[in-house]
Design a protein around this motif. Structure first.
Motif, PDB file in Angstrom:
ATOM      1  N   ILE A 248       0.835  -1.191   0.000  1.00  0.00           N
ATOM      2  CA  ILE A 248       0.000   0.000   0.000  1.00  0.00           C
ATOM      3  C   ILE A 248       0.877   1.251   0.000  1.00  0.00           C
ATOM      4  O   ILE A 248       1.962   1.259   0.597  1.00  0.00           O
ATOM      5  N   PRO A 259      -8.924   0.837   2.119  1.00  0.00           N
ATOM      6  CA  PRO A 259      -8.284  -0.057   1.151  1.00  0.00           C
ATOM      7  C   PRO A 259      -9.195  -1.190   0.702  1.00  0.00           C
ATOM      8  O   PRO A 259      -9.195  -1.563  -0.465  1.00  0.00           O
ATOM      9  N   LEU A 365      -2.352   0.443  -4.528  1.00  0.00           N
ATOM     10  CA  LEU A 365      -2.507  -0.823  -3.814  1.00  0.00           C
ATOM     11  C   LEU A 365      -2.102  -1.964  -4.733  1.00  0.00           C
ATOM     12  O   LEU A 365      -2.401  -1.942  -5.928  1.00  0.00           O
TER      13      LEU A 365
END
Length: 421
Positions: A248, A259, A365
Motif C-alpha cells: 500500500i 483499502p 494498492l
C-alpha cells in the motif's frame, strides 16, 4: 391611531404636591376630538398632552417601518440560508446518514477537501497518467507500432489540455472568480475527462498482458470519488481465521480511506480496513473495531498484514515484515460469513454499493492476498521482502483475471518489489 385616550389628570389643590396626596380622574377623548376641550386645567397641560399623542403616533409609525424592514431582511437571510443548505447537500451527499446500521453510512462523514487539496490530487492524477504514458511509449518503441504511437500522441495532447484546465482553475481560485457551484461543476468536468482518459490508457495497457505476469500490476486511486473501485470476482468463504496482506502507498490527508471492505447481506461491515479522519487505521469485523498501529501515510510503499482467529478474537498486525501490534476479543467466536461482496478502494454502506467519496481510498494498492489461516511471522516476512518463495493467497490471489476495475486504473509496473530487488 388609538380608539380613545385616557387622560390621568391631577385634581384639587394638591396639583403641585406629591402623588400620595393627589387624586386622578379618567377622561375619554374621541380619536378626532379636541384634546384641549377635554381638559379644564389650562392650555399648558392640553398642549403638552397633544404633543405626547403626536409623539406616540410618530413612534408607532417608526416601529411599523422597522418591522417591515426586519421582515425583508429575514426573507433575504432565509433565501441565502436555503441556497447554502442546498449547496451543502450537493457537496456532502452522505451528511445526513447515521454512524451505524445496515444501508446507512457506517463510518461518519468528513467535509470535502478544500480547493488546494483538490488541485493537489488532480496534479497527482496527471503525474500518474504521464508515468503510464511513458511506459506505453517505451512499449511502443520496442514494438515499433505506428498505431500505438498515434494513440500515445493523442493521449499526451489530452493530458496537456487537462494541465491547462487545472492551471486556469488555480488562477480563477486565486482571483476569487469561481463560486462554490461553479467550482463543483469545473471539478465534475475535469474528473469526467480524467475517467475517460484512465479508461483509454487502461485499454492500451491491456494489450500488454501477454508480456507480463498476471500479478505484476497495481491499482491506482488518485482522487476521492464514489466511482473509482475494484471488485473481487468471487466472495469469501466462511472463515474461522484469516490473514490479509497487501502492499500500500498513500499520502492522503486526513486519512487514506478504505483499502478494502467486505459486506454480506444484513451486515455492511463484516470485514473492513479503514483510516478515516484523524483516527488511526482500524479493522472492523462484524462491526467490532480494533485500532491498528500502522504508520504508513508517508507516500512510500509499505507492506501490511493483519491476521485473526475467531477463537478469543486474537489478532496481529505486521508492517514491513515486523509485528507492530496484537490484541484479542475482536469479534470472538464469530466466523466471517460467506456470500458477500469484496471491494477494493471503497467502504460499502449497502451490499456492493453505497459508496461515500469521503471514505474512498486515495493511493496505490498491490498484491492483495487472503488466506483462511494465520500466517507465520516467517511467511509474512517473505511477503514483505518480495521473496521468490512467497505464497499467494489460497482464498484470494492477486491476479488481473480475479478483479474487475471500475472508473479506476491499472499500472503494470509494480514499483515496491522492483526497488527491493
Amino acid at each position: 391611531l388609538l380608539p380613545l385616550l385616557l387622560l390621568l389628570l391631577p385634581l384639587g389643590p394638591a396639583l403641585g404636591q406629591g402623588l400620595g396626596q393627589t387624586r386622578f380622574i379618567c377622561t375619554s377623548v374621541p380619536l378626532d376630538g379636541d384634546v384641549c376641550a377635554a381638559s379644564a386645567l389650562g392650555t399648558g397641560s392640553a398642549e403638552e398632552l397633544k404633543g405626547t399623542v403626536l409623539q406616540l403616533r410618530e413612534t408607532v409609525l417608526q416601529q411599523k417601518e422597522t418591522i417591515m424592514n426586519q421582515k425583508e431582511t429575514i426573507r433575504e437571510l432565509t433565501a441565502k440560508l436555503g441556497r447554502c443548505e442546498s449547496q451543502s447537500v450537493l457537496e456532502l451527499p452522505g451528511e445526513a446518514k447515521g454512524r451505524k446500521g445496515f444501508a446507512k453510512n457506517t463510518m461518519g462523514d468528513l467535509s470535502r477537501p478544500p480547493a488546494a487539496e483538490t488541485l493537489s490530487q488532480l496534479g497527482q492524477t496527471l503525474q500518474s497518467l504521464k508515468t503510464r504514458l511513458e511506459n506505453l511509449e517505451q512499449f511502443s518503441r520496442m514494438n515499433s507500432s505506428s498505431q500505438t504511437n498515434s494513440l500515445k500522441d493523442i493521449l499526451q495532447n489530452k493530458i496537456d489540455d487537462l494541465e491547462k484546465q487545472v492551471l486556469s482553475r488555480v488562477n480563477s481560485l486565486e482571483e476569487g472568480k469561481l463560486s462554490p457551484r461553479n467550482e463543483s461543476e469545473e471539478r465534475g468536468k475535469i474528473e469526467s475527462t480524467l475517467t475517460s482518459l484512465h479508461q483509454r490508457i487502461s485499454d492500451l495497457e491491456k494489450g500488454q498482458k501477454d508480456n507480463r505476469p498476471p500479478d505484476r500490476f497495481q491499482l491506482t486511486f488518485p482522487l476521492r470519488t464514489n466511482y473509482m473501485y475494484a471488485k473481487v470476482k468471487k466472495s469469501l468463504p466462511e472463515m474461522y481465521a484469516f490473514s490479509i496482506c497487501m502492499w500500500i502507498k498513500s499520502n492522503a490527508s486526513p486519512g487514506m480511506g478504505t483499502p478494502f471492505s467486505y459486506a454480506v447481506p444484513g451486515q455492511a461491515n463484516e470485514l473492513v480496513l479503514i483510516e478515516w479522519g484523524n483516527n488511526p487505521m482500524e479493522i472492523l469485523i462484524n462491526d467490532k473495531v480494533a485500532k491498528l498501529p500502522f504508520v504508513i501515510n508517508d507516500g512510500k510503499w509499505h507492506h501490511i498484514c493483519v491476521t485473526w482467529t475467531t477463537r478469543d478474537g486474537v489478532w496481529e498486525a505486521y508492517q514491513d515484515g515486523t509485528q507492530t501490534g496484537n490484541g484479542e476479543n475482536l469479534a470472538p467466536y464469530h466466523p466471517i460469513k460467506p456470500q458477500g461482496v469484496l471491494v477494493l478502494g471503497q467502504e460499502q454502506d449497502t451490499l456492493g454499493g453505497g459508496f461515500d467519496a469521503t471514505q474512498a481510498f486515495v493511493g496505490e494498492l498491490a498484491h492483495f492476498n487472503v488466506w483462511d489461516r494465520k500466517l507465520s511471522p516467517g511467511e509474512v516476512y517473505g511477503l514483505a521482502t518480495c521473496s521468490s518463495k512467497a505464497l499467494a493467497g489460497n482464498v484470494i490471489a492477486w491476479a488481473e483475471p480475479n478483479i474487475d476495475i471500475y472508473g479506476g486504473a491499472t499500472k503494470w509496473t509494480f514499483e515496491a518489489c522492483r526497488q527491493l530487488n
